[in-house]
Design a protein around this motif. Sequence first.
Motif, mmCIF file in Angstrom:
data_model
loop_
_atom_site.group_PDB
_atom_site.id
_atom_site.type_symbol
_atom_site.label_atom_id
_atom_site.label_comp_id
_atom_site.label_asym_id
_atom_site.label_seq_id
_atom_site.Cartn_x
_atom_site.Cartn_y
_atom_site.Cartn_z
ATOM 1 N N TRP A 172 0.393 6.422 -12.865
ATOM 2 C CA TRP A 172 -0.435 5.296 -12.372
ATOM 3 C C TRP A 172 -1.344 5.417 -11.021
ATOM 4 O O TRP A 172 -2.351 4.989 -11.143
ATOM 5 C CB TRP A 172 0.661 4.108 -11.973
ATOM 6 C CG TRP A 172 -0.034 2.974 -11.274
ATOM 7 C CD1 TRP A 172 -0.789 2.128 -11.790
ATOM 8 C CD2 TRP A 172 0.370 2.765 -9.908
ATOM 9 N NE1 TRP A 172 -1.021 1.048 -10.692
ATOM 10 C CE2 TRP A 172 -0.201 1.680 -9.515
ATOM 11 C CE3 TRP A 172 1.250 3.378 -9.087
ATOM 12 C CZ2 TRP A 172 -0.274 1.106 -8.493
ATOM 13 C CZ3 TRP A 172 0.998 2.720 -7.633
ATOM 14 C CH2 TRP A 172 0.166 1.691 -7.388
ATOM 15 N N PRO A 217 4.889 0.003 -13.054
ATOM 16 C CA PRO A 217 3.498 -0.254 -13.471
ATOM 17 C C PRO A 217 2.936 -0.512 -14.615
ATOM 18 O O PRO A 217 1.843 -0.128 -14.898
ATOM 19 C CB PRO A 217 2.804 1.134 -12.733
ATOM 20 C CG PRO A 217 3.894 2.093 -13.319
ATOM 21 C CD PRO A 217 5.184 1.689 -13.014
ATOM 22 N N LEU A 254 -0.529 0.578 -16.705
ATOM 23 C CA LEU A 254 -0.585 1.748 -17.686
ATOM 24 C C LEU A 254 -1.047 1.382 -18.929
ATOM 25 O O LEU A 254 -1.698 2.029 -19.474
ATOM 26 C CB LEU A 254 0.963 2.520 -17.570
ATOM 27 C CG LEU A 254 1.290 3.054 -16.316
ATOM 28 C CD1 LEU A 254 2.874 3.884 -16.443
ATOM 29 C CD2 LEU A 254 0.413 4.028 -15.681
ATOM 30 N N ASN A 302 -0.122 -5.072 -10.436
ATOM 31 C CA ASN A 302 -0.084 -4.453 -11.615
ATOM 32 C C ASN A 302 -0.765 -5.390 -12.510
ATOM 33 O O ASN A 302 -1.925 -5.168 -13.354
ATOM 34 C CB ASN A 302 0.939 -3.815 -12.076
ATOM 35 C CG ASN A 302 1.504 -2.574 -11.236
ATOM 36 O OD1 ASN A 302 2.762 -2.675 -10.949
ATOM 37 N ND2 ASN A 302 0.621 -1.812 -11.138
#
Length: 312
Positions: free
Chosen positions: A73, A139, A143, A185
Amino acid sequence: MQALKVGIFEKSARWMKRHARPLEAARWSYEFDGGTKEEVLNYLKAFQNDDGGFGHGLEPDFWLPKSNAMATWTAGRILVDLEVSSSHDVIQTMISYLVNTYDSDSGMWASVLPENNNFPHAPWWGYQEGVQKNWMFNPGAELAAFLIHWTDEEDRAWSSGWASVTKAVERLMSADEMDFHEVSNFKQMIKLLKPYQEMFNKTVSYSYNQVVETVESHILKCVEQDPSKWATGYNPLPLDFVDGPEDSLVSEFGSLIDQNLDFYIEQMSEEGIWDISWEWGKYPNEFAISRRYWQGIITVDRYKILKTFGRI
């Protein structure tokens, strides 16, 4: 409005060249000194393993060499920032790693691996049974967006990305509160998926606009909006979530944006860098190295924000 001290930029540049990791020194050069994207990529690829994932302490608070979601990430954010083409080998191999490590049942990637415990790490990066509940889609939400951003409808990665986004959104919309890292995120997820709103609305149970509104609501709840507390502890600040003047959150935060920019300038050391606000409490020798790495990372990132808002 605070202005940079005379000569401080030059001090920062010297510090970055002398003390930062080669990766951050290359990023600094690319942003401020005529450096090339290829130089940044060359140093970034040094952290990539044969399976396409990243490791080797790219995220400096844990030193696991094995490929892992968090380091991947970290690399992905740099690659997005550089606007690297999806056809580049560093992207192609990274996508392969993400597809191969995706957990279709949960929609997540393992945020912490058992092997973390075998290498120097901050306490919060320690592995224990059930630790994923602490991390959830941090994350993974981002992703998943990487998979969509860098692939197309014919690719297996595209399907995996949308499957993960669907589960991530279910988590988002049902959460009363959320750790600010996970919120970050989700903020980057909606940014990357903005060009795919039509597909989003067809695929996900909630509309893109509903998700944007919910993400921004979580951000406003978790950000410390009292500037007198910004220098105490590890607090999420407005500019942790705002990329530039065009961000819709700028109007929401109002004067706090300029106050945050002033705060960054006030907090600079005489060397022209910023220190971290956390400690490991163990591995003192390795922590000293990690701290230096972070100083380089933070200095690049905050100077980029200052530049974006016209403070340089």
